[in-house]
Design an enzyme around this catalytic site. Structure first.
Site, PDB file in Angstrom:
ATOM      1  N   LYS A   1      -3.832   6.199   8.800  1.00 47.85           N
ATOM      2  CA  LYS A   1      -4.636   6.648   7.658  1.00 47.85           C
ATOM      3  C   LYS A   1      -5.322   7.941   8.063  1.00 47.85           C
ATOM      4  O   LYS A   1      -6.256   7.925   8.870  1.00 47.85           O
ATOM      5  CB  LYS A   1      -5.658   5.561   7.304  1.00 47.85           C
ATOM      6  CG  LYS A   1      -6.519   5.862   6.081  1.00 47.85           C
ATOM      7  CD  LYS A   1      -7.379   4.623   5.769  1.00 47.85           C
ATOM      8  CE  LYS A   1      -8.596   4.920   4.936  1.00 47.85           C
ATOM      9  NZ  LYS A   1      -8.345   5.244   3.552  1.00 47.85           N
TER      10      LYS A   1
ATOM     11  N   ARG B   1       0.876  -1.187   0.000  1.00 49.43           N
ATOM     12  CA  ARG B   1       0.000   0.000   0.000  1.00 49.43           C
ATOM     13  C   ARG B   1       0.904   1.224   0.000  1.00 49.43           C
ATOM     14  O   ARG B   1       1.353   1.674   1.048  1.00 49.43           O
ATOM     15  CB  ARG B   1      -0.887  -0.042   1.249  1.00 49.43           C
ATOM     16  CG  ARG B   1      -1.865   1.124   1.372  1.00 49.43           C
ATOM     17  CD  ARG B   1      -2.722   0.922   2.622  1.00 49.43           C
ATOM     18  NE  ARG B   1      -3.632   2.022   2.847  1.00 49.43           N
ATOM     19  CZ  ARG B   1      -3.299   3.131   3.494  1.00 49.43           C
ATOM     20  NH1 ARG B   1      -2.085   3.294   3.989  1.00 49.43           N
ATOM     21  NH2 ARG B   1      -4.193   4.086   3.660  1.00 49.43           N
TER      22      ARG B   1
ATOM     23  N   SER C   1     -12.664  -3.068   0.942  1.00 48.71           N
ATOM     24  CA  SER C   1     -12.923  -2.420   2.234  1.00 48.71           C
ATOM     25  C   SER C   1     -14.398  -2.076   2.332  1.00 48.71           C
ATOM     26  O   SER C   1     -14.947  -1.455   1.421  1.00 48.71           O
ATOM     27  CB  SER C   1     -12.134  -1.106   2.340  1.00 48.71           C
ATOM     28  OG  SER C   1     -10.766  -1.355   2.361  1.00 48.71           O
TER      29      SER C   1
HETATM   30  N1  TZP Z   1      -7.845   1.416   6.552  1.00 54.68           N
HETATM   31  C1  TZP Z   1      -8.566   1.580   7.652  1.00 54.68           C
HETATM   32  S1  TZP Z   1      -7.603   1.897   8.992  1.00 54.68           S
HETATM   33  C2  TZP Z   1      -6.177   1.790   8.080  1.00 54.68           C
HETATM   34  C3  TZP Z   1      -6.504   1.520   6.761  1.00 54.68           C
HETATM   35  C4  TZP Z   1      -5.554   1.369   5.659  1.00 54.68           C
HETATM   36  C5  TZP Z   1      -4.818   1.990   8.647  1.00 54.68           C
HETATM   37  C6  TZP Z   1      -4.376   0.870   9.538  1.00 54.68           C
HETATM   38  O1  TZP Z   1      -3.091   1.117  10.039  1.00 54.68           O
HETATM   39  P1  TZP Z   1      -2.673   0.745  11.535  1.00 54.68           P
HETATM   40  O2  TZP Z   1      -1.306   1.372  11.680  1.00 54.68           O
HETATM   41  O3  TZP Z   1      -2.590  -0.746  11.623  1.00 54.68           O
HETATM   42  O4  TZP Z   1      -3.687   1.367  12.442  1.00 54.68           O
END
Ligand code: TZP
Ligand code: MG
Length: 217
Positions: free
Chosen positions: A144, A43, A115
Site C-alpha cells: 500500500k 481489494r 480500518s
Molecule cells: N492497509 C494497511 S497496510 C496494507 C493495507 C491494505 C497492505 C498490506 O499488505 P501486505 O502485503 O500484507 O503488507
C-alpha cells in the site's frame, strides 16, 4: 445463511488482480481457500484495476469460490458492488463512506470492518456497529503506497486493553515469521496480502499462518 465474523484465529486474505504477479488471481484464491483462510476480501486497486462489468464478473467469480468453501466474501470500499452482488460484508477505511451509514445501508446481518489507527477511531467504529477493526500497518509494507508509518504492535495492544471483546485484525507486512507477535498482542486475526498472494506454495503458506497462531496465542 449470513456468514458472520469468525473470531480467532482469522487468517484473513486480501487480494486484487494486481497482487498475484503472473499467476491467475482465481487460482491463487482457490489455493488460499484450500489452505484454510477464514476470510477473503476483494481489494481491487491500482493502475490496471478492473472496473464496471469486468470487476463485477471477477467479484462474482471470487464470491462463488468463497461460497464453495464457506468462507465470508468481503468487498473493500465499494458498498454499491457489495449490495449488488450480495457480498457477505464490506471493509471501509477512514476516508470512505461513514461506517454508521454503511451499517444502515447493509443491515445488521452483513459483516462490517473498519480500518482504524487509534483507540478513538476504534471507539467510533464500535459505535457505528463494526464487527471488527483492522489495525495497521503493523510492520512496513510495500503493498500500500499511501500506508501510514508502521505502528508496531502498540495500536493492537491499546485497542485490546480498551475493548477486549472487539475483534482486532492486524495488517501490514505480516508474515508467518512475525505473525506470532501479532497473536501475542491479542489480535483475533492477521490480514495478509503479499505474503500469501506471492507465495510459491499458497496453500502451504496459509498453513504456516495457522501454525503461527498456535505458537503466538
Ligand atoms: N492497509 C494497511 S497496510 C496494507 C493495507 C491494505 C497492505 C498490506 O499488505 P501486505 O502485503 O500484507 O503488507
Ligand atoms: Mg478504503
Amino acid at each position: 445463511m449470513a456468514l458472520k465474523f469468525i473470531n480467532k484465529p482469522s487468517i484473513y486474505f486480501i487480494m486484487g488482480t494486481e497482487n498475484t504477479g503472473t499467476r491467475h488471481p482465481l487460482t491463487v484464491l482457490k489455493e488460499a481457500l484450500e489452505g484454510g483462510i477464514s476470510h477473503f476480501q476483494l481489494r481491487e486497486k491500482g493502475q490496471f484495476a478492473l472496473t464496471g462489468d469486468e470487476l463485477k464478473q471477477f467479484a462474482k467469480d471470487c464470491q462463488q469460490l468463497c461460497r464453495a468453501y464457506g468462507v465470508p466474501f468481503i468487498i473493500n470500499d465499494d458498498v454499491e458492488l457489495a449490495e449488488e452482488i450480495n457480498a457477505d460484508g464490506i471493509h471501509i477505511g477512514q476516508e470512505d463512506e461513514e461506517a454508521a451509514a454503511v451499517r444502515k445501508r447493509l443491515g445488521p446481518d452483513k459483516i462490517l470492518g473498519v480500518s482504524v489507527h487509534s483507540v478513538q477511531e476504534a471507539a467510533e467504529a464500535v459505535g457505528a456497529g463494526a464487527d471488527y477493526v483492522g489495525m495497521g500497518p503493523v510492520f512496513p509494507t510495500y503493498t500500500k503506497s499511501d500506508a501510514k508509518k508502521p505502528a508496531g504492535l502498540v495500536g493492537i495492544l491499546s485497542v485490546k486493553s480498551t475493548y477486549p471483546n472487539l475483534p482486532v485484525i492486524g495488517i501490514g507486512g505480516i508474515t508467518p515469521e512475525n505473525a506470532e507477535n501479532v497473536w501475542a498482542a491479542g489480535a483475533e486475526g492477521v490480514a495478509v496480502i503479499s505474503s500469501i498472494a506471492q507465495a510459491e506454495d499458497v496453500a502451504h503458506q496459509v498453513k504456516l499462518f495457522s501454525h503461527s497462531y498456535k505458537k503466538g496465542a
